[in-house]
Design a protein around this motif. Structure first.
Motif, PDB file in Angstrom:
ATOM      1  N   ARG A 106      16.721  68.512 -32.061  1.00  0.00           N
ATOM      2  CA  ARG A 106      16.846  69.522 -33.123  1.00  0.00           C
ATOM      3  C   ARG A 106      15.682  70.502 -33.077  1.00  0.00           C
ATOM      4  O   ARG A 106      15.865  71.706 -33.304  1.00  0.00           O
ATOM      5  CB  ARG A 106      16.905  68.801 -34.478  1.00  0.00           C
ATOM      6  N   ILE A 111      14.130  65.585 -41.230  1.00  0.00           N
ATOM      7  CA  ILE A 111      15.138  66.103 -40.304  1.00  0.00           C
ATOM      8  C   ILE A 111      16.162  66.947 -41.073  1.00  0.00           C
ATOM      9  O   ILE A 111      16.606  68.001 -40.593  1.00  0.00           O
ATOM     10  CB  ILE A 111      15.824  64.947 -39.550  1.00  0.00           C
ATOM     11  N   ARG A 166      14.019  60.759 -41.938  1.00  0.00           N
ATOM     12  CA  ARG A 166      15.372  61.228 -42.260  1.00  0.00           C
ATOM     13  C   ARG A 166      15.334  62.446 -43.186  1.00  0.00           C
ATOM     14  O   ARG A 166      16.063  63.428 -42.979  1.00  0.00           O
ATOM     15  CB  ARG A 166      16.162  60.089 -42.898  1.00  0.00           C
ATOM     16  N   LEU A 200       7.261  65.890 -38.804  1.00  0.00           N
ATOM     17  CA  LEU A 200       8.016  65.107 -37.816  1.00  0.00           C
ATOM     18  C   LEU A 200       7.183  64.858 -36.562  1.00  0.00           C
ATOM     19  O   LEU A 200       7.225  63.772 -35.981  1.00  0.00           O
ATOM     20  CB  LEU A 200       9.313  65.834 -37.462  1.00  0.00           C
ATOM     21  N   GLU A 208      13.823  61.094 -32.492  1.00  0.00           N
ATOM     22  CA  GLU A 208      15.189  61.541 -32.751  1.00  0.00           C
ATOM     23  C   GLU A 208      15.265  62.991 -33.216  1.00  0.00           C
ATOM     24  O   GLU A 208      16.349  63.596 -33.212  1.00  0.00           O
ATOM     25  CB  GLU A 208      15.865  60.639 -33.783  1.00  0.00           C
ATOM     26  N   ALA A 209      14.136  63.564 -33.611  1.00  0.00           N
ATOM     27  CA  ALA A 209      14.131  64.956 -34.075  1.00  0.00           C
ATOM     28  C   ALA A 209      13.901  65.951 -32.937  1.00  0.00           C
ATOM     29  O   ALA A 209      14.070  67.153 -33.138  1.00  0.00           O
ATOM     30  CB  ALA A 209      13.037  65.146 -35.138  1.00  0.00           C
TER      31      ALA A 209
END
Length: 400
Positions: free
Chosen positions: A144, A115, A112, A133, A140-141
């Motif tokens: 992005r 990110i 978290r 990351l 989930e990154a």
């Protein structure tokens, strides 16, 4: 006189200004050095402080329960030290061990925080967070990170972001999008892109087969490079098509991969490839014929020693040297009766073969060497130990 004093005063001020800049630079270097040493010292202290925690994690990786969070409230550098330790283990382990460590990074809030750092105004911080990351396999990154690749211009550090996407991607479309963003700048980085793709946790063979049929020649080339050393039977139909592709580099890579699969080549196929308009294809075929022990191709290799390209000539001579007595005798005949670059190339590989083969210890290899030695002495007299001459790319050959 007034102007002279004015110029002298300006020169003195300029000297003082330069000395001031030098002093500021020296002080800055000392500060940076001090900060670096302080950080290294703190890292060692935090590693020692959490040594028991690290040992507990290692001993309970194969246990049924979840891994515990780091103890206490962590300072920023302290958390980073623990995070880097976990990332190092994630890179080492696979399967269930890796999954448990990745989950621990999520539970500890490391993912978290990194990110959020992707929105930093400082490019260096964004790249550092992308690297971490990727190390934490933060799926989930990925959206992005792909946006980051899309919006920012290419730099050598773009490779870091691409590698992070490859490690964390959840599906093949994300990998393909990453490749498109990476290659759209026109940089000759297909080999590196292939290496990046192979770091994925997904089944890369399915993606590579799809890329072979893509309209983008850059993606096709990446797939061809990535397939080296992989046995994928389904690739043969695509290779048959790509051997005749219009793009020179794609056709050359397809031919190399096709030949590396040790196919049974027909004479017509060999003749067609050896007469290809691009030297990369001719050189690849010439090199493979020796490894395939295609003795029937000796006349083609003999003629290829007159090729305008140095690589084609060199690979042809190298293959002839591998094709037993017949191929070696052809080299001897060219060295005796040939002229120009073909004679120099043949002589170089003859001397090289005599030096290399003499070092073999196995019986069959010694027999093969003795046969070559007899041929050598028949054409050139008693063999002597001498350094191998170097072959220059002469004769107007500028394509190599």
């Amino acid at each position: 006189m007034f102007f002279m004093y004015t110029h002298l005063t300006l020169a003195i001020y300029f000297i003082y200004f330069c000395l001031g800049l030098i002093g500021i630079g020296i002080v800055s270097l000392f500060i940076l050095k001090f900060n670096h040493l302080h950080k290294v010292k703190k890292n060692q202290q935090y590693l020692q402080k959490h040594q028991d925690y690290f040992k507990f994690i290692q001993t309970h990786l194969n246990g049924p329960s979840e891994l515990p969070l780091p103890p206490g409230k962590l300072k920023e550098l302290e958390g980073r030290v623990i995070q880097e330790k976990l990332i190092g283990w994630i890179e080492q382990f696979k399967g269930e061990y890796r999954e448990k460590l990745v989950k621990l990074c999520h539970d500890a809030g490391f993912v978290r925080k990194d990110i959020k750092l992707l929105d930093s105004l400082f490019y260096g911080r964004r790249i550092a967070s992308a690297y971490r990351l990727g190390g934490m396999r933060a799926a989930e990154a990925v959206p992005r990170l792909l946006t980051m690749m899309k919006n920012e211009r290419y730099t050598p550090l773009t490779i870091v972001v691409a590698r992070a996407v490859a490690k964390s991607a959840e599906n093949e479309e994300q990998l393909k999008e990453m490749l498109q963003h990476l290659l759209r700048h026109g940089k000759p980085i297909h080999n590196m892109a292939a290496d990046i793709v192979m770091e994925t946790q997904l089944d890369a063979s399915r993606l590579l087969l799809k890329l072979l049929d893509d309209e983008n020649p850059d993606l096709v080339k990446v797939a061809l490079v990535a397939m080296w050393g992989q046995a994928i039977p389904e690739v043969v139909p695509s290779l048959d098509r790509l051997v005749g592709a219009e793009q020179t580099d794609v056709r050359a890579e397809a031919v190399k991969l096709y030949l590396s699969s040790n196919p049974v080549l027909k004479d017509d196929t060999i003749k067609k490839l050896m007469a290809d308009k691009d030297w990369e294809v001719r050189a690849a075929v010439a090199k493979s014929l020796g490894s395939l022990h295609a003795a029937g191709s000796i006349p083609l290799l003999r003629n290829a020693l007159k090729d305008a390209n140095w690589w084609v000539r060199n690979n042809s001579a190298e293959s002839l040297a591998k094709l037993g007595e017949t191929g070696f005798e052809v080299l001897c005949q060219i060295a005796m009766n040939g002229s120009g670059v073909e004679r120099e190339t043949a002589m170089y590989h003859i001397e090289r073969a005599m030096l290399q083969d003499n070092e073999h210890q196995k019986l069959d290899q010694m027999v093969a060497y003795n046969k070559k030695k007899l041929l050598y002495e028949r054409y050139f007299g008693v063999a002597e130990r001498r350094p191998v001459r170097q072959v220059a790319a002469v004769g107007g050959d500028y394509t190599a």
